[in-house]
Design an enzyme around this catalytic site. Sequence first.
Site, PDB file in Angstrom:
ATOM      1  N   LEU A  14       0.835  -1.412  -0.062  1.00 27.90           N
ATOM      2  CA  LEU A  14      -0.065   0.043   0.090  1.00 27.90           C
ATOM      3  C   LEU A  14       0.724   1.160   0.163  1.00 27.90           C
ATOM      4  O   LEU A  14       1.766   1.350   0.571  1.00 27.90           O
ATOM      5  CB  LEU A  14      -1.015  -0.061   1.268  1.00 27.90           C
ATOM      6  CG  LEU A  14      -1.771  -1.079   1.450  1.00 27.90           C
ATOM      7  CD1 LEU A  14      -2.603  -0.929   2.544  1.00 27.90           C
ATOM      8  CD2 LEU A  14      -2.524  -1.475   0.054  1.00 27.90           C
ATOM      9  N   ASP A  15       0.195   2.238  -0.547  1.00 23.16           N
ATOM     10  CA  ASP A  15       0.804   3.653  -0.654  1.00 23.16           C
ATOM     11  C   ASP A  15       0.092   4.402   0.783  1.00 23.16           C
ATOM     12  O   ASP A  15      -0.500   3.646   1.468  1.00 23.16           O
ATOM     13  CB  ASP A  15       0.559   4.390  -1.742  1.00 23.16           C
ATOM     14  CG  ASP A  15      -1.101   4.555  -2.101  1.00 23.16           C
ATOM     15  OD1 ASP A  15      -1.813   4.552  -1.236  1.00 23.16           O
ATOM     16  OD2 ASP A  15      -1.071   4.757  -3.262  1.00 23.16           O
ATOM     17  N   LEU A  16       0.742   5.764   0.817  1.00 24.19           N
ATOM     18  CA  LEU A  16       0.109   6.506   2.051  1.00 24.19           C
ATOM     19  C   LEU A  16      -1.401   6.639   2.193  1.00 24.19           C
ATOM     20  O   LEU A  16      -1.998   7.105   3.005  1.00 24.19           O
ATOM     21  CB  LEU A  16       0.622   7.781   2.030  1.00 24.19           C
ATOM     22  CG  LEU A  16       2.210   7.807   2.012  1.00 24.19           C
ATOM     23  CD1 LEU A  16       2.785   9.263   2.015  1.00 24.19           C
ATOM     24  CD2 LEU A  16       2.642   7.389   3.552  1.00 24.19           C
TER      25      LEU A  16
END
Length: 137
Positions: A14-16
Site C-alpha cells: 500500500l501507499d500513503l
Amino acid sequence: MAHLTSIKVRGYHLDLYGHVNNARYLEFLEEARWAMIEDSGGVEWFSERKLALVISRIDIRYKRAASMGDVLLIKTRLLQLHERAGLIQQQVLRQDTGKLVAEADVTFAAIHPDHPGALPITGELAQRFELMSTESQ
C-alpha cells in the site's frame, strides 16, 4: 481462456492513501507471468537452453483502487506472436466482485547470451510459446 494467479493485498503493497502502489501492480503482473511459465514447465525448458525472456514494453492502465485484504485475480494470456516478439495480455480483477482493477499489454522477446538481439520466434521456440498458451486454458 487465461492462466489465473491469485494475490492477496498486504500492508506492504500500500501507499500513503491505503491503496496498492502503482509500482506494485508491475510486480503482481510479473508474478503472474512467472506462474504461467512455471505451470507449463517453461522455466526448466528456457534455462536448459540458456534462453531468457525480456520485457521491452508494458502498457498498463489503472482502472480502480485495490486495498488491504483484497484478493486480486490476474488473468494472463499469450495474445500474439510476431517474428521476434510476443504480446501477453493481463487483467487484474477483484476476486470478490470481478471488477477490473488494472490491465496491461506486455511485449516480450527471447534472448540468448551467444546471439545479439531478440531471437526469431520460430520452430521449437514458437512451439514452446504455443504450449504455454494452451496449458493456460
